[in-house]
Write an enzyme that holds these catalytic residues in place. Structure first.
Site, mmCIF file in Angstrom:
data_model
loop_
_atom_site.group_PDB
_atom_site.id
_atom_site.type_symbol
_atom_site.label_atom_id
_atom_site.label_comp_id
_atom_site.label_asym_id
_atom_site.label_seq_id
_atom_site.Cartn_x
_atom_site.Cartn_y
_atom_site.Cartn_z
ATOM 1 N N PRO A 89 40.595 46.415 40.925
ATOM 2 C CA PRO A 89 40.847 47.073 39.629
ATOM 3 C C PRO A 89 42.080 47.973 39.661
ATOM 4 O O PRO A 89 42.550 48.405 38.609
ATOM 5 C CB PRO A 89 39.572 47.882 39.367
ATOM 6 C CG PRO A 89 38.722 47.768 40.568
ATOM 7 C CD PRO A 89 39.334 46.808 41.533
ATOM 8 N N GLU A 116 32.904 49.143 48.612
ATOM 9 C CA GLU A 116 33.820 50.112 48.000
ATOM 10 C C GLU A 116 35.266 49.659 48.082
ATOM 11 O O GLU A 116 36.137 50.234 47.452
ATOM 12 C CB GLU A 116 33.687 51.482 48.674
ATOM 13 C CG GLU A 116 32.340 52.132 48.486
ATOM 14 C CD GLU A 116 31.915 52.166 47.033
ATOM 15 O OE1 GLU A 116 32.634 52.763 46.221
ATOM 16 O OE2 GLU A 116 30.861 51.589 46.710
ATOM 17 N N ARG A 154 44.943 25.333 35.017
ATOM 18 C CA ARG A 154 45.209 24.618 33.761
ATOM 19 C C ARG A 154 46.699 24.544 33.446
ATOM 20 O O ARG A 154 47.103 23.763 32.588
ATOM 21 C CB ARG A 154 44.393 25.210 32.607
ATOM 22 C CG ARG A 154 44.641 26.649 32.312
ATOM 23 C CD ARG A 154 43.506 27.228 31.498
ATOM 24 N NE ARG A 154 43.198 26.418 30.315
ATOM 25 C CZ ARG A 154 43.968 26.356 29.250
ATOM 26 N NH1 ARG A 154 45.081 27.042 29.207
ATOM 27 N NH2 ARG A 154 43.623 25.618 28.225
ATOM 28 N N ASP A 169 47.875 27.278 23.094
ATOM 29 C CA ASP A 169 46.908 28.344 23.367
ATOM 30 C C ASP A 169 47.391 29.701 22.907
ATOM 31 O O ASP A 169 48.576 29.946 22.797
ATOM 32 C CB ASP A 169 46.708 28.499 24.889
ATOM 33 C CG ASP A 169 45.856 27.400 25.450
ATOM 34 O OD1 ASP A 169 45.138 26.776 24.683
ATOM 35 O OD2 ASP A 169 45.926 27.187 26.670
HETATM 36 N N1 ADE Z 1 37.341 43.674 41.748
HETATM 37 C C1 ADE Z 1 36.534 44.567 41.152
HETATM 38 N N2 ADE Z 1 36.903 44.776 39.885
HETATM 39 C C2 ADE Z 1 38.003 43.985 39.654
HETATM 40 C C3 ADE Z 1 38.848 43.781 38.545
HETATM 41 N N3 ADE Z 1 38.679 44.408 37.389
HETATM 42 N N4 ADE Z 1 39.860 42.906 38.689
HETATM 43 C C4 ADE Z 1 40.071 42.294 39.861
HETATM 44 N N5 ADE Z 1 39.305 42.454 40.943
HETATM 45 C C5 ADE Z 1 38.264 43.301 40.855
#
Ligand code: ADE
Length: 250
Positions: A89, A116, A154, A169
């Site tokens: 994230p 974590e 794709r 798309d």
């Molecule tokens: N791992 C945990 N959350 C994630 C996310 N939002 N994007 C990519 N990998 C992740």
């Protein structure tokens, strides 16, 4: 294209890649997806892949050595150099331009974290880029890897049965959302198909679709209009819509 996936659940990612467009791309030899489980490279009776974080705190952190050995094994399986992407994230948020860039590469290695996270030293030493699939937290990188594989597969030439459909798309080269689509029956208790689509007039149909794409983008994702490729007719159409809306609200 070759995609290696380093994950504690390689079968999960491989399973996701077995269906639909991705499955077909693999069958057609356009894409190879190979899983590498760090547990297979872990030592000791327990084949430990994680441990508690230094400094305390909740959760577990994935250890350097099993991941590093799995990455090395994946690298060695093919002579082509690979780009190592860590799904997290904290990464650059993926969009269609990012997908196009990834899809143009000969080879990718997707590193999936669990718990974590991954020891930062491994990230510093091995990872070329961190990629996030959105501003929310998943319990691991596997679903994100499956998303990347689908979006990239794709775009491989020959993966879609109708080559025109990728161009149409949402977020295709022009950066707009897609127009609405309809199929048979033309008349239904839920409504009629817009008449222009039945007219056989291809220029009118294209114009209608473009205007619908512009309208949807304006209504749902106006931020995209700032970087979309628009021509003069598009700008005139949007200006007229906004002028109308201005009159309506007075
Ligand atoms: N791992 C945990 N959350 C994630 C996310 N939002 N994007 C990519 N990998 C992740």
């Amino acid at each position: 294209m070759r995609i290696d996936v380093v994950s504690l659940f390689p079968d999960f990612v491989g399973g996701c890649a077995g269906f639909g467009v991705v499955g077909r791309a693999i069958e057609r030899g356009l894409l190879t997806v190979e899983g590498w489980n760090p547990r297979d490279y872990a030592e000791g009776n327990y084949r430990r892949v994680d441990d508690r974080p230094f400094g305390g705190g909740p959760g577990m952190v994935m250890m350097i050595d099993p991941l590093r050995a799995a990455i090395s094994a994946a690298r060695a399986a093919d002579p082509a150099p690979t780009r190592v992407i860590y799904l997290s994230p904290q990464g650059r948020r993926l969009d269609q331009a990012g997908v196009r860039e990834l899809a143009s590469r000969e080879r990718l290695l997707l590193l999936c974290g669990r718990y974590e996270g991954v020891d930062e030293r491994l990230v510093q030493a091995e990872v070329d880029e961190e990629v996030s699939i959105g501003d929310y937290v998943l319990s691991g990188g596997e679903l994100a890897a499956a998303v990347v594989i689908d979006a990239v597969a794709r775009l491989q030439e020959g993966a879609l049965n109708d080559a025109g459909s990728a161009a149409q798309d949402s977020f295709a080269d022009d950066g707009l959302l897609d127009c609405p689509h309809y199929t048979k029956p033309a008349s239904h208790e839920l409504g009629d198909v817009p008449g222009v689509l039945l007219s056989g007039n291809h220029a009118e149909i294209s114009r209608w679709r473009r205007q619908q794409a512009l309208l949807r983008t304006l209504e749902r994702r106006p931020d995209l209009l700032e970087s979309a490729s628009l021509d003069d007719a598009d700008r005139r159409f949007l200006a007229a819509i906004q002028a109308d809306a201005g009159h309506g609200s007075r």
